[in-house]
Design a protein around this motif. Structure first.
Motif, PDB file in Angstrom:
ATOM      1  N   ASN A 134      48.309  18.440  46.258  1.00  0.00           N
ATOM      2  CA  ASN A 134      49.178  17.352  45.831  1.00  0.00           C
ATOM      3  C   ASN A 134      50.352  17.863  45.002  1.00  0.00           C
ATOM      4  OD1 ASN A 134      47.228  15.724  46.998  1.00  0.00           O
ATOM      5  ND2 ASN A 134      46.276  15.193  45.056  1.00  0.00           N
ATOM      6  N   ILE A 135      50.074  18.788  44.102  1.00  0.00           N
ATOM      7  CA  ILE A 135      51.128  19.360  43.256  1.00  0.00           C
ATOM      8  C   ILE A 135      52.179  20.045  44.124  1.00  0.00           C
ATOM      9  CG2 ILE A 135      51.610  21.243  41.623  1.00  0.00           C
ATOM     10  CD1 ILE A 135      48.959  20.410  40.198  1.00  0.00           C
ATOM     11  N   TYR A 136      51.737  20.881  45.034  1.00  0.00           N
ATOM     12  CA  TYR A 136      52.706  21.611  45.853  1.00  0.00           C
ATOM     13  C   TYR A 136      53.483  20.692  46.801  1.00  0.00           C
ATOM     14  CZ  TYR A 136      51.343  26.039  43.846  1.00  0.00           C
ATOM     15  OH  TYR A 136      51.144  27.081  42.970  1.00  0.00           O
ATOM     16  N   TYR A 137      52.867  19.607  47.262  1.00  0.00           N
ATOM     17  CA  TYR A 137      53.592  18.636  48.082  1.00  0.00           C
ATOM     18  C   TYR A 137      54.698  17.945  47.288  1.00  0.00           C
ATOM     19  CZ  TYR A 137      50.464  18.843  52.143  1.00  0.00           C
ATOM     20  OH  TYR A 137      49.774  19.241  53.257  1.00  0.00           O
ATOM     21  N   VAL A 138      54.393  17.487  46.068  1.00  0.00           N
ATOM     22  CA  VAL A 138      55.435  16.779  45.306  1.00  0.00           C
ATOM     23  C   VAL A 138      56.507  17.736  44.809  1.00  0.00           C
ATOM     24  CG1 VAL A 138      53.999  14.792  44.692  1.00  0.00           C
ATOM     25  CG2 VAL A 138      54.144  16.724  43.115  1.00  0.00           C
ATOM     26  N   VAL A 139      56.160  18.986  44.607  1.00  0.00           N
ATOM     27  CA  VAL A 139      57.169  19.981  44.252  1.00  0.00           C
ATOM     28  C   VAL A 139      58.066  20.248  45.455  1.00  0.00           C
ATOM     29  CG1 VAL A 139      57.519  22.429  43.646  1.00  0.00           C
ATOM     30  CG2 VAL A 139      55.856  21.046  42.375  1.00  0.00           C
ATOM     31  N   SER A 140      57.475  20.361  46.640  1.00  0.00           N
ATOM     32  CA  SER A 140      58.253  20.578  47.857  1.00  0.00           C
ATOM     33  C   SER A 140      59.212  19.423  48.114  1.00  0.00           C
ATOM     34  CB  SER A 140      57.306  20.748  49.046  1.00  0.00           C
ATOM     35  OG  SER A 140      58.033  20.975  50.223  1.00  0.00           O
ATOM     36  N   ALA A 141      58.793  18.200  47.775  1.00  0.00           N
ATOM     37  CA  ALA A 141      59.630  17.015  47.972  1.00  0.00           C
ATOM     38  C   ALA A 141      60.638  16.829  46.839  1.00  0.00           C
ATOM     39  CB  ALA A 141      58.754  15.770  48.082  1.00  0.00           C
ATOM     40  N   GLN A 142      60.627  17.731  45.886  1.00  0.00           N
ATOM     41  CA  GLN A 142      61.531  17.702  44.727  1.00  0.00           C
ATOM     42  C   GLN A 142      61.331  16.453  43.867  1.00  0.00           C
ATOM     43  OE1 GLN A 142      65.443  18.447  46.315  1.00  0.00           O
ATOM     44  NE2 GLN A 142      65.002  20.618  46.570  1.00  0.00           N
ATOM     45  N   ILE A 143      60.101  15.953  43.835  1.00  0.00           N
ATOM     46  CA  ILE A 143      59.749  14.846  42.954  1.00  0.00           C
ATOM     47  C   ILE A 143      59.389  15.403  41.583  1.00  0.00           C
ATOM     48  CG2 ILE A 143      58.092  12.974  42.551  1.00  0.00           C
ATOM     49  CD1 ILE A 143      57.874  12.809  45.680  1.00  0.00           C
ATOM     50  N   MET A 144      58.684  16.517  41.570  1.00  0.00           N
ATOM     51  CA  MET A 144      58.319  17.218  40.333  1.00  0.00           C
ATOM     52  C   MET A 144      58.760  18.667  40.463  1.00  0.00           C
ATOM     53  SD  MET A 144      54.484  15.891  39.294  1.00  0.00           S
ATOM     54  CE  MET A 144      54.473  16.631  37.651  1.00  0.00           C
ATOM     55  N   SER A 145      58.775  19.343  39.339  1.00  0.00           N
ATOM     56  CA  SER A 145      59.072  20.777  39.335  1.00  0.00           C
ATOM     57  C   SER A 145      58.205  21.448  38.285  1.00  0.00           C
ATOM     58  CB  SER A 145      60.558  21.024  39.050  1.00  0.00           C
ATOM     59  OG  SER A 145      60.893  20.521  37.779  1.00  0.00           O
ATOM     60  N   GLY A 146      58.307  22.750  38.230  1.00  0.00           N
ATOM     61  CA  GLY A 146      57.557  23.501  37.243  1.00  0.00           C
ATOM     62  C   GLY A 146      58.175  23.371  35.858  1.00  0.00           C
ATOM     63  N   THR A 147      57.562  24.067  34.918  1.00  0.00           N
ATOM     64  CA  THR A 147      58.001  23.988  33.521  1.00  0.00           C
ATOM     65  C   THR A 147      58.737  25.234  33.066  1.00  0.00           C
ATOM     66  OG1 THR A 147      55.912  24.902  32.727  1.00  0.00           O
ATOM     67  CG2 THR A 147      56.057  22.499  32.924  1.00  0.00           C
ATOM     68  N   GLY A 148      58.961  26.158  33.926  1.00  0.00           N
ATOM     69  CA  GLY A 148      59.608  27.410  33.546  1.00  0.00           C
ATOM     70  C   GLY A 148      58.616  28.558  33.554  1.00  0.00           C
ATOM     71  N   ASP A 149      57.450  28.324  32.950  1.00  0.00           N
ATOM     72  CA  ASP A 149      56.399  29.348  32.917  1.00  0.00           C
ATOM     73  C   ASP A 149      55.320  29.101  33.959  1.00  0.00           C
ATOM     74  OD1 ASP A 149      57.656  30.609  30.769  1.00  0.00           O
ATOM     75  OD2 ASP A 149      56.534  29.432  29.302  1.00  0.00           O
ATOM     76  N   GLY A 150      55.428  28.037  34.673  1.00  0.00           N
ATOM     77  CA  GLY A 150      54.421  27.655  35.663  1.00  0.00           C
ATOM     78  C   GLY A 150      54.493  26.167  35.892  1.00  0.00           C
ATOM     79  N   PHE A 151      53.368  25.594  36.284  1.00  0.00           N
ATOM     80  CA  PHE A 151      53.339  24.148  36.479  1.00  0.00           C
ATOM     81  C   PHE A 151      52.777  23.427  35.255  1.00  0.00           C
ATOM     82  CE2 PHE A 151      51.728  20.069  37.914  1.00  0.00           C
ATOM     83  CZ  PHE A 151      52.869  19.583  38.539  1.00  0.00           C
ATOM     84  N   ALA A 152      51.949  24.099  34.490  1.00  0.00           N
ATOM     85  CA  ALA A 152      51.311  23.514  33.304  1.00  0.00           C
ATOM     86  C   ALA A 152      50.518  22.261  33.671  1.00  0.00           C
ATOM     87  CB  ALA A 152      52.344  23.228  32.225  1.00  0.00           C
ATOM     88  N   PRO A 153      49.519  22.398  34.549  1.00  0.00           N
ATOM     89  CA  PRO A 153      48.812  21.236  35.077  1.00  0.00           C
ATOM     90  C   PRO A 153      48.075  20.404  34.036  1.00  0.00           C
ATOM     91  CG  PRO A 153      47.625  23.241  35.614  1.00  0.00           C
ATOM     92  CD  PRO A 153      48.947  23.656  35.040  1.00  0.00           C
ATOM     93  N   LEU A 154      47.661  21.008  32.952  1.00  0.00           N
ATOM     94  CA  LEU A 154      46.895  20.277  31.940  1.00  0.00           C
ATOM     95  C   LEU A 154      47.757  19.753  30.795  1.00  0.00           C
ATOM     96  CD1 LEU A 154      43.719  22.550  31.832  1.00  0.00           C
ATOM     97  CD2 LEU A 154      44.110  20.455  33.151  1.00  0.00           C
TER      98      LEU A 154
END
Length: 174
Positions: A134-154
């Motif tokens: 799910n994370i990689y899909y929304v990143v691919s769709a440019q809905i979300m992005s990382g935080t600079g150091d990663g995704f910071a899922p928590l």
């Protein structure tokens, strides 16, 4: 709410014309957003984007909330609880939870997501299996992005992130 809308307009350059922003974040867009607040925003956006109805909610229940917007999203498979009929409405939403909800909303609305072809996030090993795709899909769709150091899922999801990503998803749906 009027002052909040003015602050949002100043911050993002657009007004909440659709009425789906919820909560009084004041001028602190870095405030953490709760699971229930995000569901309120998500439901309201869905209502404006595709029209939804909260009838027949008897099939879905949580022991800690009667919020019909939350129950609708659960009934549609967009959100889930934390087990044992607990939704935890006041818990802070994590970035991984937000990504999963955004992905499921998109799928619910017929959005076709494409596979992520970029480099995995530096903290990919910290992303739970239930959220990874799910994370990689929304990143691919440019809905979300990382935080600079990663995704910071928590990390906690903020009001600013919620408003921005819901608006991006709305633009894709419409």
């Amino acid at each position: 709410m009027g002052k909040n809308r003015e602050a949002i307009d100043r911050k993002f350059g657009w007004r909440d014309k659709l009425g789906y922003l919820f909560g009084d974040f004041g001028n602190d867009f870095t405030s953490k957003i709760s699971r229930e607040q995000f569901c309120e925003i998500a439901y309201n956006m869905l209502r404006d984007a595709i029209g939804v109805d909260t009838v027949n909610l008897a099939e879905t229940s949580f022991s800690d909330t009667n919020n019909t917007k939350v129950l609708y999203l659960a009934q549609e498979g967009i959100i889930s609880g934390k087990g044992n009929d607990i939704f935890a409405p006041n818990d802070t939403l994590t970035r991984a939870e937000a990504a999963s909800i955004l992905y499921r909303i998109g799928r619910h609305c017929g959005v076709s997501f494409t596979e992520y072809n970029g480099t995995p996030f530096a903290d990919d090993a910290q992303i739970a299996q239930w959220a990874k795709a799910n994370i990689y899909y929304v990143v691919s769709a440019q809905i979300m992005s990382g935080t600079g150091d990663g995704f910071a899922p928590l990390n906690p999801y903020t009001a600013e992130q919620a408003i921005s990503t819901i608006q991006r998803l709305y633009n894709i749906i419409k």
